[in-house]
Write an enzyme that holds these catalytic residues in place. Sequence first.
Site, mmCIF file in Angstrom:
data_model
loop_
_atom_site.group_PDB
_atom_site.id
_atom_site.type_symbol
_atom_site.label_atom_id
_atom_site.label_comp_id
_atom_site.label_asym_id
_atom_site.label_seq_id
_atom_site.Cartn_x
_atom_site.Cartn_y
_atom_site.Cartn_z
ATOM 1 N N LYS A 162 0.841 -1.207 0.000
ATOM 2 C CA LYS A 162 0.000 0.000 0.000
ATOM 3 C C LYS A 162 0.872 1.252 0.000
ATOM 4 O O LYS A 162 0.648 2.191 -0.767
ATOM 5 C CB LYS A 162 -0.879 0.009 1.243
ATOM 6 C CG LYS A 162 -1.562 1.344 1.549
ATOM 7 C CD LYS A 162 -2.474 1.299 2.763
ATOM 8 C CE LYS A 162 -1.747 1.506 4.045
ATOM 9 N NZ LYS A 162 -1.448 2.908 4.382
ATOM 10 N N ASN A 163 1.901 1.254 0.845
ATOM 11 C CA ASN A 163 2.690 2.475 1.041
ATOM 12 C C ASN A 163 3.743 2.714 -0.031
ATOM 13 O O ASN A 163 4.488 3.687 0.042
ATOM 14 C CB ASN A 163 3.307 2.487 2.438
ATOM 15 C CG ASN A 163 2.231 2.675 3.509
ATOM 16 O OD1 ASN A 163 1.085 3.001 3.188
ATOM 17 N ND2 ASN A 163 2.591 2.441 4.751
ATOM 18 N N CYS B 14 -4.806 12.239 12.900
ATOM 19 C CA CYS B 14 -5.620 11.008 12.859
ATOM 20 C C CYS B 14 -5.493 10.364 14.243
ATOM 21 O O CYS B 14 -4.887 10.920 15.161
ATOM 22 C CB CYS B 14 -5.128 10.073 11.756
ATOM 23 S SG CYS B 14 -3.533 9.356 12.128
ATOM 24 N N ARG C 138 0.407 14.475 13.293
ATOM 25 C CA ARG C 138 0.938 14.221 11.946
ATOM 26 C C ARG C 138 1.067 15.496 11.111
ATOM 27 O O ARG C 138 0.414 15.683 10.078
ATOM 28 C CB ARG C 138 0.084 13.160 11.261
ATOM 29 C CG ARG C 138 0.063 11.892 12.104
ATOM 30 C CD ARG C 138 -0.547 10.721 11.486
ATOM 31 N NE ARG C 138 0.281 10.188 10.412
ATOM 32 C CZ ARG C 138 -0.119 9.163 9.665
ATOM 33 N NH1 ARG C 138 -1.295 8.652 9.856
ATOM 34 N NH2 ARG C 138 0.647 8.706 8.704
ATOM 35 N N PRO C 139 1.867 16.441 11.565
ATOM 36 C CA PRO C 139 2.069 17.673 10.803
ATOM 37 C C PRO C 139 2.794 17.401 9.482
ATOM 38 O O PRO C 139 3.344 16.309 9.282
ATOM 39 C CB PRO C 139 2.950 18.501 11.731
ATOM 40 C CG PRO C 139 3.613 17.534 12.633
ATOM 41 C CD PRO C 139 2.687 16.362 12.771
ATOM 42 N N VAL C 140 2.757 18.381 8.589
ATOM 43 C CA VAL C 140 3.479 18.249 7.310
ATOM 44 C C VAL C 140 4.472 19.403 7.146
ATOM 45 O O VAL C 140 4.836 19.777 6.029
ATOM 46 C CB VAL C 140 2.497 18.187 6.108
ATOM 47 C CG1 VAL C 140 1.745 16.870 6.091
ATOM 48 C CG2 VAL C 140 1.539 19.382 6.119
ATOM 49 N N ASP C 141 4.921 19.937 8.284
ATOM 50 C CA ASP C 141 5.827 21.091 8.233
ATOM 51 C C ASP C 141 7.100 20.809 7.445
ATOM 52 O O ASP C 141 7.619 21.678 6.727
ATOM 53 C CB ASP C 141 6.173 21.552 9.655
ATOM 54 C CG ASP C 141 6.791 20.411 10.470
ATOM 55 O OD1 ASP C 141 6.078 19.418 10.743
ATOM 56 O OD2 ASP C 141 7.986 20.480 10.798
ATOM 57 N N ASP D 161 4.664 0.377 12.089
ATOM 58 C CA ASP D 161 3.446 -0.240 11.544
ATOM 59 C C ASP D 161 3.286 -1.690 11.972
ATOM 60 O O ASP D 161 2.260 -2.300 11.685
ATOM 61 C CB ASP D 161 3.417 -0.158 10.023
ATOM 62 C CG ASP D 161 3.239 1.273 9.547
ATOM 63 O OD1 ASP D 161 3.420 1.535 8.353
ATOM 64 O OD2 ASP D 161 2.946 2.142 10.391
ATOM 65 N N ARG E 167 -8.677 -0.534 4.705
ATOM 66 C CA ARG E 167 -7.794 0.482 4.110
ATOM 67 C C ARG E 167 -6.479 -0.123 3.686
ATOM 68 O O ARG E 167 -5.869 0.326 2.723
ATOM 69 C CB ARG E 167 -7.504 1.579 5.138
ATOM 70 C CG ARG E 167 -8.721 2.365 5.560
ATOM 71 C CD ARG E 167 -8.323 3.588 6.338
ATOM 72 N NE ARG E 167 -7.359 4.395 5.580
ATOM 73 C CZ ARG E 167 -6.925 5.574 5.985
ATOM 74 N NH1 ARG E 167 -7.336 6.074 7.139
ATOM 75 N NH2 ARG E 167 -6.080 6.267 5.279
#
Length: 421
Positions: free
Chosen positions: A22-23, A116, A121-124, A307, A399
């Site tokens: 998936k990833n 989530c 889970r920032p995207v800085d 994971d 998912r």
Amino acid sequence: MDKFVIRGGVPLSGEVIASGAKNAALPIMAGALLTSDSVTIANIPQLRDVKTMVALLGRLGAHVDGESGQIQIDSSTVNNTEAPYDLVKTMRASVLVLGPLLARFGEAKVSLPGGCAIGVRPVDQHLKALTALGATVTIENGFIYARTPNQQRLRGCDIVFDHVTVTGTENILMAAVLAQGRTVLRNAAREPEVVDLCHFLQQMGAKISGIGTAILTIDGVEALGGGHYHVLPDRIEAGTYLVAAAITQGDIVVRQVQPASLAAVLQKLSDAGAAINSGDDWVSLHMPQQPKAVNINTAPYPGFPTDMQAQMMALNVVAKGAATINETIFENRFMHVQELRRMGAQVKLQGHTAVSSGVAKLTGAPVMATDLRASAGLILAGLVAEGHTTIERVYHVDRGYERIEAKLTALGAQIERQLAD
Ligand code: EPZ
């Protein structure tokens, strides 16, 4: 909402084939936006998240033929550079279209991915690096706006990530492949899925070196071509089935897997007492007796994958002895603990550390799935618990695990999906 009903106590046996990762599939599908040529991608797993990425690419104007197996993506028709909130909120990995859209079209508007269950889970790091590449990045009304002056090309530069970020590395990699000049990414993620994306981009004509290391060097090109690519096997899915065999004291073979990508997991399963063998594309596991509890510290690849943390906790709580699990990647990835306790597990939480002492048996109970990998942990616990375990909200599982109940049933598990009325 669908639920799973599992009757525990059956040692798993037989063979299972790992699906495509998936990833790796998600960034590679986003990477198809980088070219106006057609791209064919094989070994795409049949998952909800893949369906969401297909829907997102369609909303951008790309033509996608297929949703699993071998799919074809034609991005020559892309006429929209906005990734909308209704799709991004269902899958944070939608942020992976940011780099490719900016690189190819000079602009992108992507709904800010929220947090989530497992963390903020920032995207800085993504945004800081895009700014360094010459983009103007602003956040307004919950959207990320990124654009290059007069839609010029991004300009390559040296970037050091403050900490390892998988999709951050992937987003910036995809932005850099069409930038002017050289980009060097330091403290880059080394996950096998990042390596797979690099190989896919190379196949399209990208110039990348240092693949698999923490320093990636990308020499930008004017344009990329199409091509055909085969996604690597899902090491987390494979690891989940191996733990399923270990926890039920079974004996299975997982095929179409890359054993090297699972080294940290195989080491811990061997420490737990499993007999493990492997070949070029398979791994076998036999757990002849009650497993021994093992200490785990999650870490970026090649360390133990976060994971797989919930899955190993399920094993630890029915193993001999006490053990600690340190979750160093996400701040709230112990949602499965309260549910495992409902089944009789003995686990204490101290900040980022979970301390378990193994019990001889768990008892089946109704439990709630909260996120993808926590759900996997609960399924594993249900496979060994006495009696029936009912797992609510299995949409989390869908998912990231292709046909999980069919694959487990083929290994002898007593699991059925009860469709929501
Ligand atoms: C990827 O998420 C995976 N998702 C996750 O798998 C996986 O758990 C994670 O990497 C870690 O291996 C996909 O590849 C689609 P990160 P990602 O950026 O990229 C912090 C699953 O179950 N961070 O490597 O979002 C972040 O908060 C999913 O399949 C920043 O602070 O994870 C976290 O604490 C779950 N700023 C840490 O870094 C940033 O800009 C690692 O996150 C980016 C990240």
